[in-house]
Design a protein around this motif. Structure first.
Motif, PDB file in Angstrom:
ATOM      1  N   TRP A   1       0.796  -1.219   0.000  1.00 13.40           N
ATOM      2  CA  TRP A   1       0.000   0.000   0.000  1.00 13.40           C
ATOM      3  C   TRP A   1       0.837   1.283   0.000  1.00 13.40           C
ATOM      4  O   TRP A   1       0.330   2.345  -0.370  1.00 13.40           O
ATOM      5  N   HIS A   2       2.097   1.207   0.424  1.00 12.99           N
ATOM      6  CA  HIS A   2       2.941   2.418   0.485  1.00 12.99           C
ATOM      7  C   HIS A   2       4.324   2.140  -0.095  1.00 12.99           C
ATOM      8  O   HIS A   2       5.334   2.397   0.553  1.00 12.99           O
ATOM      9  N   PRO A   3       4.406   1.609  -1.301  1.00 15.47           N
ATOM     10  CA  PRO A   3       5.721   1.276  -1.852  1.00 15.47           C
ATOM     11  C   PRO A   3       6.574   2.506  -2.115  1.00 15.47           C
ATOM     12  O   PRO A   3       6.106   3.505  -2.661  1.00 15.47           O
ATOM     13  N   GLY A   4       7.831   2.427  -1.682  1.00 12.79           N
ATOM     14  CA  GLY A   4       8.791   3.489  -1.982  1.00 12.79           C
ATOM     15  C   GLY A   4       8.557   4.805  -1.291  1.00 12.79           C
ATOM     16  O   GLY A   4       9.186   5.809  -1.646  1.00 12.79           O
ATOM     17  N   GLN A   5       7.700   4.856  -0.293  1.00 11.16           N
ATOM     18  CA  GLN A   5       7.398   6.120   0.390  1.00 11.16           C
ATOM     19  C   GLN A   5       8.254   6.225   1.667  1.00 11.16           C
ATOM     20  O   GLN A   5       7.793   5.966   2.781  1.00 11.16           O
ATOM     21  N   ALA A   6       9.497   6.636   1.466  1.00  6.84           N
ATOM     22  CA  ALA A   6      10.451   6.674   2.576  1.00  6.84           C
ATOM     23  C   ALA A   6      10.059   7.673   3.662  1.00  6.84           C
ATOM     24  O   ALA A   6      10.433   7.507   4.826  1.00  6.84           O
ATOM     25  N   TRP A   7       9.286   8.696   3.300  1.00  2.73           N
ATOM     26  CA  TRP A   7       8.949   9.745   4.268  1.00  2.73           C
ATOM     27  C   TRP A   7       8.169   9.202   5.455  1.00  2.73           C
ATOM     28  O   TRP A   7       8.231   9.769   6.554  1.00  2.73           O
ATOM     29  N   ILE A   8       7.423   8.099   5.270  1.00  2.00           N
ATOM     30  CA  ILE A   8       6.607   7.586   6.367  1.00  2.00           C
ATOM     31  C   ILE A   8       7.447   7.025   7.506  1.00  2.00           C
ATOM     32  O   ILE A   8       6.952   6.884   8.631  1.00  2.00           O
ATOM     33  N   TRP A   9       8.730   6.734   7.229  1.00  2.00           N
ATOM     34  CA  TRP A   9       9.607   6.176   8.265  1.00  2.00           C
ATOM     35  C   TRP A   9      10.462   7.245   8.930  1.00  2.00           C
ATOM     36  O   TRP A   9      11.218   6.947   9.850  1.00  2.00           O
ATOM     37  N   GLN A  10      10.339   8.466   8.481  1.00  2.00           N
ATOM     38  CA  GLN A  10      11.134   9.567   9.023  1.00  2.00           C
ATOM     39  C   GLN A  10      10.340  10.320  10.088  1.00  2.00           C
ATOM     40  O   GLN A  10       9.116  10.176  10.189  1.00  2.00           O
ATOM     41  N   PRO A  11      11.010  11.119  10.945  1.00  4.44           N
ATOM     42  CA  PRO A  11      10.276  11.897  11.949  1.00  4.44           C
ATOM     43  C   PRO A  11       9.159  12.712  11.282  1.00  4.44           C
ATOM     44  O   PRO A  11       9.372  13.356  10.257  1.00  4.44           O
ATOM     45  N   GLY A  12       7.973  12.661  11.869  1.00  6.43           N
ATOM     46  CA  GLY A  12       6.827  13.347  11.288  1.00  6.43           C
ATOM     47  C   GLY A  12       6.100  12.537  10.242  1.00  6.43           C
ATOM     48  O   GLY A  12       5.098  12.989   9.683  1.00  6.43           O
ATOM     49  N   GLY A  13       6.578  11.302   9.980  1.00  5.38           N
ATOM     50  CA  GLY A  13       5.977  10.484   8.933  1.00  5.38           C
ATOM     51  C   GLY A  13       4.866   9.568   9.391  1.00  5.38           C
ATOM     52  O   GLY A  13       4.231   8.921   8.572  1.00  5.38           O
ATOM     53  N   PHE A  14       4.673   9.442  10.694  1.00  3.63           N
ATOM     54  CA  PHE A  14       3.553   8.704  11.292  1.00  3.63           C
ATOM     55  C   PHE A  14       3.720   7.189  11.304  1.00  3.63           C
ATOM     56  O   PHE A  14       3.122   6.514  12.122  1.00  3.63           O
ATOM     57  N   GLY A  15       4.500   6.613  10.386  1.00  4.44           N
ATOM     58  CA  GLY A  15       4.625   5.168  10.377  1.00  4.44           C
ATOM     59  C   GLY A  15       3.269   4.500  10.245  1.00  4.44           C
ATOM     60  O   GLY A  15       2.423   4.922   9.461  1.00  4.44           O
ATOM     61  N   VAL A  16       3.037   3.444  11.055  1.00  2.27           N
ATOM     62  CA  VAL A  16       1.781   2.694  10.965  1.00  2.27           C
ATOM     63  C   VAL A  16       0.566   3.537  11.352  1.00  2.27           C
ATOM     64  O   VAL A  16      -0.574   3.160  11.053  1.00  2.27           O
ATOM     65  N   PHE A  17       0.799   4.676  11.977  1.00  4.56           N
ATOM     66  CA  PHE A  17      -0.325   5.553  12.292  1.00  4.56           C
ATOM     67  C   PHE A  17      -0.854   6.268  11.048  1.00  4.56           C
ATOM     68  O   PHE A  17      -1.926   6.872  11.102  1.00  4.56           O
ATOM     69  N   ASP A  18      -0.140   6.187   9.925  1.00  2.00           N
ATOM     70  CA  ASP A  18      -0.689   6.770   8.697  1.00  2.00           C
ATOM     71  C   ASP A  18      -1.974   6.052   8.294  1.00  2.00           C
ATOM     72  O   ASP A  18      -2.988   6.709   8.037  1.00  2.00           O
ATOM     73  N   PRO A  19      -2.013   4.700   8.286  1.00  8.58           N
ATOM     74  CA  PRO A  19      -3.307   4.046   8.121  1.00  8.58           C
ATOM     75  C   PRO A  19      -4.092   3.965   9.424  1.00  8.58           C
ATOM     76  O   PRO A  19      -5.334   4.028   9.418  1.00  8.58           O
ATOM     77  N   GLY A  20      -3.384   3.817  10.549  1.00  7.23           N
ATOM     78  CA  GLY A  20      -4.085   3.688  11.825  1.00  7.23           C
ATOM     79  C   GLY A  20      -4.954   4.884  12.158  1.00  7.23           C
ATOM     80  O   GLY A  20      -6.008   4.744  12.796  1.00  7.23           O
ATOM     81  N   ILE A  21      -4.548   6.063  11.695  1.00  8.07           N
ATOM     82  CA  ILE A  21      -5.343   7.256  11.975  1.00  8.07           C
ATOM     83  C   ILE A  21      -6.687   7.192  11.261  1.00  8.07           C
ATOM     84  O   ILE A  21      -7.652   7.842  11.691  1.00  8.07           O
ATOM     85  N   ASN A  22      -6.779   6.378  10.183  1.00  8.66           N
ATOM     86  CA  ASN A  22      -8.071   6.178   9.542  1.00  8.66           C
ATOM     87  C   ASN A  22      -9.041   5.496  10.500  1.00  8.66           C
ATOM     88  O   ASN A  22     -10.213   5.882  10.603  1.00  8.66           O
TER      89      ASN A  22
END
Length: 306
Positions: free
Chosen positions: A149-170
């Protein structure tokens, strides 16, 4: 006459959702695109946001960039007198979205901080069902494969990127919609890969309405059946929202729902807000994420590789 709207950040979510939703809505038409890497055929394309504001077409802006860079763009959009739609999560921090909201209010600009999962077809019926019952327990299971679902999106692993909370916030956006009122995070465990700054999995223990236990499990390492479920036990019955709110069942019996149309509904709602000169900016899901990071216990897990 339709409203010209410019999409900023031509990535996966813009191409998959925003552009088709705009194309299918007679109230809007795509006027321009702004992106450092992507372009859209048939409209002016800009790589510099300031140049777009100075030279580009008028009309609202839909910000689809990563949240870590939205504050400056949002404030410049508002200062230019343009209405603003923001993809979820609305900003990297509560302080940023509060600043954006205050600026929009002071400028008389429409601000729509979107939570697309709230527009899933089961959410409104679930809220109505819950309103007539005594809630006893809520269980959230949100497990998916990040590589899918998030291929190649390195920003999600950086500070401010939310990690698993990017889908979890849904999931949290649905929770705060169907169960209005104060919800508090009592404890959280955040599983963070050794080579990342944000979690790949999380478990939250929350309390709603003072006494209702709410448990949430988010996991981005799940390679089997993708699961986006919320189960609500209330007045001796069980409501289940499946597939992120696209499905609904009561005690195992499916409920008929209209077809899923989250992003078309977002743009229909945005058109109503623009016409009424009203804003819609709720930060409750972001607050729960922030609270989870504040009280959460971090556990180091294996490094993540694409």
């Amino acid at each position: 006459m339709s409203i010209p709207v410019t999409v900023v950040g031509i990535g996966k979510i813009a191409r998959d959702q925003h552009l088709p939703a705009i194309a299918g809505n007679p109230d809007f038409h795509l006027a321009a695109a702004v992106s450092r890497h992507g372009t859209v055929e048939g409209v002016p394309n800009f790589t510099d946001f300031d140049r777009f504001l100075a030279e580009g077409p008028a009309g609202p802006v839909a910000l689809c960039t990563p949240p870590s860079v939205r504050l400056e763009m949002a404030l410049k959009t508002i200062a230019a007198g343009r209405d603003l739609l923001i993809e979820k999560p609305p900003a990297a921090t509560l302080g940023e979205i509060e600043t954006i909201s205050a600026a929009a209010r002071d400028a008389g600009v429409v601000l729509f901080a979107t939570w697309h999962s709230r527009f899933a077809p089961a959410v409104a019926p679930a809220r109505a069902w819950i309103a007539e019952r005594k809630v006893e327990r809520v269980t959230i299971t949100w497990k998916e494969d990040v590589r899918r679902w998030h291929p190649g999106q390195a920003w999600i692993w950086q500070p401010g990127g939310f990690g698993v909370f990017d889908p979890g916030i849904n999931a949290l956006s649905i929770l705060t919609e169907i169960l209005p009122g104060a919800i508090h995070v009592g404890a959280a465990t955040l599983e963070v890969p050794q080579n990342c700054a944000t979690p790949i999995a999380a478990q939250l223990a929350m309390t709603a309405r003072g006494t209702v236990p709410v448990a949430a499990a988010f996991d981005w390492r799940h390679e089997g059946v993708q699961t986006w479920d919320i189960e609500v036990e209330a007045s001796g019955q069980r409501l289940t929202l499946g597939m992120g709110g696209a499905q609904m069942a009561i005690d195992g019996t499916p409920v008929d729902l209209p077809a899923e149309a989250e992003y078309p509904e977002i743009y229909r709602h945005f058109a109503r807000l623009v016409a009424a000169r009203e804003s819609d900016a709720d930060f409750a899901p972001l607050r729960l994420c922030a609270d989870a990071f504040l009280v959460g216990r971090q556990v180091a897990v294996a490094p993540f590789t694409e």
